[in-house]
Design an enzyme around this catalytic site. Structure first.
Site, mmCIF file in Angstrom:
data_model
loop_
_atom_site.group_PDB
_atom_site.id
_atom_site.type_symbol
_atom_site.label_atom_id
_atom_site.label_comp_id
_atom_site.label_asym_id
_atom_site.label_seq_id
_atom_site.Cartn_x
_atom_site.Cartn_y
_atom_site.Cartn_z
ATOM 1 N N ASP A 106 -25.935 1.734 -18.171
ATOM 2 C CA ASP A 106 -24.652 2.413 -18.332
ATOM 3 C C ASP A 106 -24.232 2.339 -19.797
ATOM 4 O OD1 ASP A 106 -22.035 3.313 -18.333
ATOM 5 O OD2 ASP A 106 -21.469 2.220 -16.517
ATOM 6 N N GLY A 107 -24.343 3.468 -20.495
ATOM 7 C CA GLY A 107 -24.047 3.481 -21.926
ATOM 8 C C GLY A 107 -22.631 3.098 -22.258
ATOM 9 N N ALA A 146 -28.210 17.235 -18.672
ATOM 10 C CA ALA A 146 -28.209 16.756 -20.053
ATOM 11 C C ALA A 146 -28.718 17.850 -20.992
ATOM 12 C CB ALA A 146 -29.085 15.513 -20.188
ATOM 13 N N THR A 147 -28.454 17.673 -22.271
ATOM 14 C CA THR A 147 -28.924 18.607 -23.292
ATOM 15 C C THR A 147 -29.502 17.837 -24.474
ATOM 16 O OG1 THR A 147 -26.800 18.656 -24.475
ATOM 17 C CG2 THR A 147 -27.125 20.282 -22.718
ATOM 18 N N ILE A 148 -30.332 18.533 -25.262
ATOM 19 C CA ILE A 148 -30.671 18.056 -26.590
ATOM 20 C C ILE A 148 -29.706 18.752 -27.536
ATOM 21 C CG2 ILE A 148 -32.530 19.789 -26.719
ATOM 22 C CD1 ILE A 148 -33.898 18.046 -28.807
ATOM 23 N N SER A 149 -29.005 17.986 -28.351
ATOM 24 C CA SER A 149 -27.975 18.543 -29.222
ATOM 25 C C SER A 149 -28.580 19.477 -30.260
ATOM 26 C CB SER A 149 -27.213 17.419 -29.930
ATOM 27 O OG SER A 149 -26.501 16.629 -29.010
ATOM 28 N N THR A 161 -21.018 9.554 -18.442
ATOM 29 C CA THR A 161 -20.478 9.260 -17.119
ATOM 30 C C THR A 161 -21.519 8.553 -16.251
ATOM 31 O OG1 THR A 161 -19.394 10.259 -15.201
ATOM 32 C CG2 THR A 161 -21.168 11.530 -16.218
ATOM 33 N N HIS A 186 -27.356 16.589 -34.914
ATOM 34 C CA HIS A 186 -28.217 15.437 -35.182
ATOM 35 C C HIS A 186 -28.191 15.086 -36.668
ATOM 36 C CE1 HIS A 186 -30.718 16.042 -31.281
ATOM 37 N NE2 HIS A 186 -29.801 15.117 -31.116
ATOM 38 N N SER A 190 -33.881 13.563 -24.648
ATOM 39 C CA SER A 190 -35.257 13.970 -24.933
ATOM 40 C C SER A 190 -35.995 12.955 -25.788
ATOM 41 C CB SER A 190 -35.261 15.314 -25.651
ATOM 42 O OG SER A 190 -34.765 15.166 -26.978
#
Length: 278
Positions: A170-171, A57-60, A274, A65, A115
């Site tokens: 599950d988003g 995962a990442t912080i955008s 996913t 944002h 995060s």
């Protein structure tokens, strides 16, 4: 497209986003100033670029944002926030076209909360009766968001009050959040029902979302997420194109009658929405 809004402090980063017209409304700027990105980004927190946070995962990047918040802002602000923005407009500042049922507590779902940074920014905008739920499919990332938010006094207060809650799920299927208990009176509660609600026209409204932010690229525009939008409501979601490589932001609006309008926006690059890794 590259952006050049990086700074050496949180204040400088936000000011550069403002000068670049990536943040255009005073309340958005104020919310970003209240949340120190250093509590949420593992390194170089004030760079206008995405950063890995583990588990794929990442912080955008901050400019993404900012774009998400500016897009969702009319569906985030409580009634008092609307009045503040109108006052800002009279002084010459930009003002969003605020919609929604006046006085109804705001409910916001942040899918792929990672995060916890954007979850905190959103919570600064929804008011004292609003609720923001950060949803992650990896328990370790759910825990990371909670730990990061607990680093600041303001973040701890949001968690303790129940105005921010981190969940695992599950988003792609959205989320159904029960009302808070007696230990959290007034948080996320509903205003008196309208005549339409009393007739049963909007029986799903209490559990729906005024705004949904999705922080990962969906393979398709999932119908369940659209269904969970309140009327009116708005969703900001990156979706993969048919070629399986390109991604675009889609803005999905549901009006007061439940009619849905979908608008394709800018090209982006997000990690996929996913299954949790095995």
């Amino acid at each position: 497209m590259a952006w050049y809004s990086s700074g050496s402090t949180n204040e400088e980063l936000v000011e550069n986003l403002w000068r670049s017209n990536l943040i255009t409304t005073p309340l958005t700027k104020s919310a970003f100033l209240k949340v120190d990105r250093a509590n949420y980004a593992p390194s170089d927190p004030y760079a206008d670029s995405p950063q890995p946070i583990g588990h794929g995962a990442t912080i955008s990047a901050p400019h993404m944002h900012a774009q998400a918040v500016e897009t969702l802002l009319p569906f985030l602000l409580p009634k008092e926030g609307q009045e503040e923005e109108k006052a800002a407009a009279r002084s010459g500042s930009s003002v969003p076209n605020v919609v929604g049922q006046a006085g109804r507590p705001r409910r916001v779902l942040d899918i792929g909360s990672g995060s916890g940074y954007l979850t905190h920014v959103l919570a600064e905008l929804v008011g004292d009766t609003g609720v923001v739920v950060g949803l992650e499919h990896i328990p370790a990332l759910r825990d990371l968001g909670e730990r990061n938010m607990a680093k600041s006094r303001e973040g701890r207060a949001l968690l303790d009050s129940g105005r921010v809650r981190f969940r695992v799920g599950d988003g792609r299927k959205g989320w159904s959040e029960a009302s808070p208990g007696a230990a959290q009176p007034g948080v996320g509660g509903e205003a008196a029902p309208s005549a339409a609600e009393e007739r049963g026209d909007k029986k799903e409204e209490a559990g729906g979302w005024d705004a949904i932010h999705v922080g990962a690229a969906a393979a398709e525009l999932h119908d369940e997420l659209v269904r969970q939008l309140r009327s009116p409501g708005r969703m900001f979601i990156p979706v993969e194109a048919e070629d399986g490589w390109d991604q675009y932001i889609w803005i999905v609006d549901k009006d007061e009658q439940g009619n849905v309008r979908k608008e394709k926006s800018v090209g982006v690059r997000y990690v996929p929405l996913t299954d949790a890794p095995k």
